[in-house]
Design an enzyme around this catalytic site. Structure first.
Site: not given
Ligand SMILES: *Cc1c(COP(=O)(O)O)cnc(C)c1O
Length: 464
Positions: A112
């Site tokens: 993120k």
């Molecule tokens: C948010 C997240 C995902 C998935 O991402 P999306 O945007 O929901 O497809 C995968 N792995 C981790 C560690 C995350 O924080």
């Protein structure tokens, strides 16, 4: 370039207005009017660029010159200065056909940070340039909240309030959010689950007088800037590979929950990155797998897994895929989303399912399979995967097309962030210092009941 809504009822807007709007005011998702393409020659000329430089080139294609080049460069430099790897997102080769791109070297150790660090700086920039009050409100199952708080803590002109479910995020996630002492940060720990938090946020954003009085802004992956920033690592991964390994294109295995991570890959492919297979990796909450394999999009039966950041039922970016799948026909998207709202599911015709399967393949990883994968990659390669990244690898092992050539599996979190799962395997890990030191810091949070009125009251005294 202008931005429009997948439901066709937002007048075309510019880059910064699109960034501030987040979700389209007609309930649709915002997309660019046309997706810019990058020729193979130009793409090749970008090999050797740093991640930051590549980010600048790609964001420039979308920003309409609304941010002067020097300012955009500085925003990008500042956003990735807190990443600990010199490559920002390092690519590790595991074997002849498989590499892992590590997206977790940012301040909160999850992918993120790649988009939210930039968005936090962009909010601060807009607050200053336009004299806007920016009050960010969001709900999190853990990673988004930690990353968003880290990106705006202590910044002038911005306040942020994050709701998380009390006791239902990982220990490290909780500490990353609640040990921040800056006065522009409010953590509300809600007696309820993530869906309760999300439900209250949705109600508050739907209350238009409240939304405009308190200048509420969103940080979840409905914001197109988040998708745009994430598309850059597909370019970067491709260009980091030796030329002979990418001559016939590259495939990706992509841990996904909200369809955000994988949609960013689709955007990169539409822009011209030679991508063969886009493999959607998910966990036991496999609504997206069932959509791709069976042509039925239907949320049902929430399950707890080792990869909580992908424990998602309704994938907010699904509508962006639908929009392109339906030939950018906003009327048809609106009709189908109406149907989804009333019937709780969408069913696709066999001819459509065949087309979906040309775009995407999918695999939902079971809980045991996830742990087994962490174990076997630790044994075979001495490489410790976190449970989300392990879903990507397990999907590659089970569903990656053998003739797809070079594969890059995206690693979305540092294993220390999900030590609860790693410990189930009896594996002891050394925490990075930035995580270890969290355990000694005082926490700051307000525990609230799962009640809109009480939460609204908290916001009224916090937001200016
Ligand atoms: C948010 C997240 C995902 C998935 O991402 P999306 O945007 O929901 O497809 C995968 N792995 C981790 C560690 C995350 O924080």
């Amino acid at each position: 370039m202008k931005y429009i809504s997948t439901r066709g009822r937002v007048a075309p807007i510019g880059f910064i207005d699109m960034f501030l709007m987040g979700l389209g005011e007609d309930g649709g998702l915002i997309v660019p009017e046309t997706i810019p393409t990058v020729s193979q020659e130009r793409l090749e000329s970008w090999s050797g660029l740093s991640f930051q430089h590549l980010m600048f080139e790609i964001v420039s294609l979308y920003a309409n010159g609304e941010i002067p080049d020097a300012d955009l460069k500085k925003l990008i430099q500042d956003s990735y200065a807190g990443f600990t790897s010199p490559d920002v997102l390092p690519l590790t080769t595991l074997n002849d056909s498989l590499s892992v791109m590590e997206l977790f070297h940012g301040p909160t150790f999850a992918f993120k940070d790649v988009a939210l660090q930039l968005m936090g700086n962009l909010y601060a920039y807009v607050a200053k340039q336009r004299n806007e009050i920016i009050n960010i409100l969001g709900a999190t199952s853990g990673d988004t909240g930690a990353s968003a708080i880290s990106s705006v803590r202590g910044k002038d002109g911005i306040r942020i309030c994050i709701l998380h479910p009390n006791g239902k995020v990982s220990r490290v996630q909780e500490l990353q959010m609640t040990t921040v002492q800056d006065d522009n940060v409010l953590n509300l720990s809600v007696n309820g689950n993530f869906d309760d938090c999300q439900g209250i946020i949705k109600e508050l954003f739907a209350d238009l007088p409240f939304k405009s009085k308190y200048h509420l802004r969103a940080i979840n992956s409905i914001n197109f800037v988040r998708i745009l920033a994430q598309s850059v690592y597909y370019f970067y991964a491709y260009l980091q590979l030796p030329k002979e390994k990418r001559a016939n294109g590259v495939s990706f295995s992509i841990p996904t929950g909200n369809f955000g991570n994988i949609f960013s890959g689709m955007l990169a492919k539409k822009m011209g990155v030679p991508i063969n297979q886009l493999l959607l990796a998910t966990n036991e909450n496999n609504i997206l797998e069932r959509f791709i394999r069976e042509g039925v999009y239907k949320p049902e039966g929430f399950r707890m897994t080792h990869s909580p950041s992908m424990d998602i039922q309704v994938a907010s970016n699904f509508e962006r895929y639908l929009y392109y799948f339906l030939g950018e026909d906003a009327v048809e998207v609106s009709a189908r989303m109406e149907r989804f709202k009333s019937e709780g599911r969408l069913t696709f015709l066999p001819e459509e399912v065949a087309r979906i399967q040309r775009d995407l393949s999918a695999y939902g990883v079971g809980n045991d399979e996830c742990l087994q994968t962490i174990r076997s990659y630790k044994d075979e390669y001495g490489y410790l995967l976190d449970p989300h990244s392990a879903c990507g690898i397990a999907a590659y092992e089970r569903a990656g097309a053998p003739d797809a050539g070079t594969f890059v599996s995206l690693a979305t979190a540092h294993p220390a962030k999900f030590d609860e799962a790693i410990r189930l395997l009896g594996i002891e890990q050394q925490f990075p210092e930035r995580i270890q030191e969290l355990f000694d810091k005082p926490q700051r949070q307000t525990v609230v009941d799962n009640a809109k009125v009480e939460i609204a009251k908290q916001l009224e005294s916090f937001f200016v």
